[in-house]
Enzyme design. Structure first.
Site, PDB file in Angstrom:
ATOM      1  N   LYS A 100       0.550  -1.615   0.177  1.00 27.68           N
ATOM      2  CA  LYS A 100       0.528  -0.112   0.212  1.00 27.68           C
ATOM      3  C   LYS A 100       1.219   1.497   0.313  1.00 27.68           C
ATOM      4  O   LYS A 100       0.366   2.393  -0.755  1.00 27.68           O
ATOM      5  CB  LYS A 100      -0.870   0.286   1.183  1.00 27.68           C
ATOM      6  CG  LYS A 100      -2.438  -0.651   1.243  1.00 27.68           C
ATOM      7  CD  LYS A 100      -3.530  -0.438   2.120  1.00 27.68           C
ATOM      8  CE  LYS A 100      -4.223  -1.620   1.696  1.00 27.68           C
ATOM      9  NZ  LYS A 100      -4.485  -2.470   2.008  1.00 27.68           N
ATOM     10  N   GLU A 122      -9.944   6.320   3.483  1.00 28.14           N
ATOM     11  CA  GLU A 122     -10.698   6.087   4.245  1.00 28.14           C
ATOM     12  C   GLU A 122     -10.233   4.863   4.354  1.00 28.14           C
ATOM     13  O   GLU A 122      -9.319   4.274   3.246  1.00 28.14           O
ATOM     14  CB  GLU A 122     -12.082   5.584   3.152  1.00 28.14           C
ATOM     15  CG  GLU A 122     -11.672   4.413   2.054  1.00 28.14           C
ATOM     16  CD  GLU A 122     -10.945   5.044   1.587  1.00 28.14           C
ATOM     17  OE1 GLU A 122     -10.567   6.060   0.838  1.00 28.14           O
ATOM     18  OE2 GLU A 122     -10.314   4.091   0.874  1.00 28.14           O
ATOM     19  N   SER A 387       1.953  -9.340  -1.076  1.00 28.38           N
ATOM     20  CA  SER A 387       1.344  -8.239  -0.776  1.00 28.38           C
ATOM     21  C   SER A 387       1.434  -7.349   0.830  1.00 28.38           C
ATOM     22  O   SER A 387       2.069  -6.330   0.501  1.00 28.38           O
ATOM     23  CB  SER A 387       0.148  -8.172  -0.990  1.00 28.38           C
ATOM     24  OG  SER A 387      -0.800  -9.362  -0.348  1.00 28.38           O
TER      25      SER A 387
HETATM   26  C1  LIG Z   1      -5.051  -4.092   1.697  1.00 23.49           C
HETATM   27  C2  LIG Z   1      -4.112  -5.261   1.554  1.00 23.49           C
HETATM   28  C3  LIG Z   1      -4.855  -6.352   0.071  1.00 23.49           C
HETATM   29  C4  LIG Z   1      -5.666  -5.858  -0.714  1.00 23.49           C
HETATM   30  O1  LIG Z   1      -5.765  -4.528  -1.388  1.00 23.49           O
HETATM   31  P1  LIG Z   1      -5.602  -4.098  -2.851  1.00 23.49           P
HETATM   32  O2  LIG Z   1      -5.744  -3.394  -3.414  1.00 23.49           O
HETATM   33  O3  LIG Z   1      -6.606  -5.196  -3.657  1.00 23.49           O
HETATM   34  O4  LIG Z   1      -4.211  -4.867  -3.391  1.00 23.49           O
HETATM   35  C5  LIG Z   1      -3.977  -6.671  -0.107  1.00 23.49           C
HETATM   36  N1  LIG Z   1      -3.073  -7.690   0.824  1.00 23.49           N
HETATM   37  C6  LIG Z   1      -2.329  -6.563   1.564  1.00 23.49           C
HETATM   38  C7  LIG Z   1      -1.278  -7.241   2.170  1.00 23.49           C
HETATM   39  C8  LIG Z   1      -3.154  -5.710   2.190  1.00 23.49           C
HETATM   40  O5  LIG Z   1      -2.513  -4.412   2.744  1.00 23.49           O
END
Ligand SMILES: *Cc1c(COP(=O)(O)O)cnc(C)c1O
Length: 409
Positions: A100, A122, A387
């Site tokens: 993010k 948000e 992610s």
């Molecule tokens: C917020 C988040 C997501 C999901 O958000 P996307 O916009 O679909 O990427 C996925 N993995 C992590 C670690 C997150 O914090």
């Protein structure tokens, strides 16, 4: 081959001038926001084409975020799983522990360049709120974060983290007091405050130009991974896998690979099952308008937004980015799902075989990635976007495993 410079500032696969990806996307917003959205669009393109802006962004991505993040060949996991070689793009190693920050750095710098002194956001689980508060602290901007009261109570550590970072967390009581209500409140705030305020949206959703802008800020993920695969594996992956909440980490990984012969696999949260409670908007949704864009939504018979469920708060969203909706229709994506239970299993597998504790969101991508890899051969390659890291999920995991009750006995 020279892979020294993976980053490209060229914008390919742009939406039409009104922000449509196929029939999806667009700009469904209050009349008073049309001007500010056009201004934002112009400011984004001007910044994107400004070498000084890009240099500032790349310096922060390198020295503050920690890019490029490693591409890691999970050899032991590959062997135990059987089948294809598994490669992990380590977004979990970024500053604040998830992808993010790539986006909030980009939008934060843009806000700064536009002379805005206040940012709003948000947040559901609080991850985007923390990433926004982090950048606001770094750039010296006032920061207000809207959060459903339900989520404020569920996600207290992130609320406190935002406060430490100097942000003001505003609980939202309307509707179900969760993410979609926080989004509505943030939009309402922006209508009244856009003169001095920049609205930092946390995924590839919202009215045009947000889906495009957020994709471009996250494209570093796929650009790096592509160059790293060529460098370390000597070839592109056969398959690229990412989890989809709103779709920002997925678009970040997929966008730079979409013109290559690479299968793109989008993994949604199947919760307790696709016929029960889930958050699989691409697989089970239908087109509708939410948060300023037309996309796939989970709605009930009356067209009301459905309650969603996933063990991972970050995937618990009733919509999905409009570009992913268009890619789904065009057959560019393979849709996969992972249930809460499958994600937990993958979480434990990665932790035990590689000593890497992934976020529960990322564990959904892992679950599907491992399944796909097991049906392939050892000379093939599966790239999975990790992610985020799992520190924030410890309590959820311990609860699901029943360890908290044990400890209290
Ligand atoms: C917020 C988040 C997501 C999901 O958000 P996307 O916009 O679909 O990427 C996925 N993995 C992590 C670690 C997150 O914090």
């Amino acid at each position: 081959m020279n892979h020294a410079q993976p980053y490209s500032m060229e914008i390919t696969h742009a939406p039409d001038p009104r922000g449509h990806f196929g029939p999806y996307g667009g700009r469904f917003a209050a009349e008073t926001l049309m001007g500010p959205l056009s201004e934002l669009e112009a400011a984004f393109f001007s910044a994107w084409n400004d070498q000084a802006f890009q240099e500032k962004r790349m310096v922060l991505l390198k020295h503050y975020v920690g890019r490029p993040t490693p591409l890691y060949h999970a050899e032991r996991l590959s062997k135990e799983n059987g089948g294809a070689q598994i490669w992990l793009k380590r977004e979990d190693l970024t500053h604040t522990g998830a992808h993010k920050i790539n986006n909030t750095i980009g939008q934060g710098l843009l806000a700064h360049r536009m002379g805005k002194r206040r940012v709003i956001a948000e947040t559901g689980a609080g991850q985007h709120g923390v990433a926004t508060a982090t950048v606001a602290a770094k750039l010296g901007m006032q920061c207000d974060v809207y959060m459903g009261r339900e989520d404020v109570e569920r996600q207290m550590p992130n609320v406190l983290r935002m406060r430490l970072l100097g942000a003001n967390v505003i609980p939202v009581d309307s509707g179900t007091a969760t993410l979609k209500d926080a989004l509505n409140e943030a939009l309402r705030d922006w209508v009244a405050s856009c003169e001095n305020t920049f609205y930092i949206i946390g995924t590839v959703a919202g009215p045009h130009p947000y889906p495009l802008m957020v994709r471009q800020f996250h494209a570093v993920i796929g650009q790096e991974a592509r160059a790293q695969m060529l460098d370390q594996a000597g070839c592109l992956p056969d398959v690229a896998v990412a989890c989809v909440g709103g779709g920002s980490n997925a678009m970040g990984l997929f966008h730079p690979l979409r013109d290559d012969p690479v299968r793109l696999v989008a993994v949604e949260a199947a919760g307790t099952g696709l016929n029960r409670e889930h958050a699989a908007s691409l697989a089970r949704g239908r087109p509708g308008i939410l948060h300023g864009n037309l996309t796939y939504l989970l709605e009930d018979e009356e067209g009301q937004i459905q309650g969603t469920h996933s063990i991972s708060a970050g995937l618990d969203y009733p919509g999905v980015g409009p570009e992913l909706a268009a890619m789904r229709d065009a057959g560019e994506l393979e849709l996969e799902q992972a249930t809460d239970e499958q994600a937990l299993h993958a979480f434990r597998t990665l932790t035990a075989t590689e000593g890497i504790i992934p976020a529960l969101e990322s564990s959904h991508a892992l679950a599907a990635g491992l399944r796909i890899a097991s049906q392939m051969s050892p000379d093939q390659h599966v790239l999975i976007n990790l992610s985020g890291r799992g520190d924030k999920d410890m309590n959820t995991v311990f609860k699901a495993l029943g360890w908290l009750e044990e400890a209290n006995q």
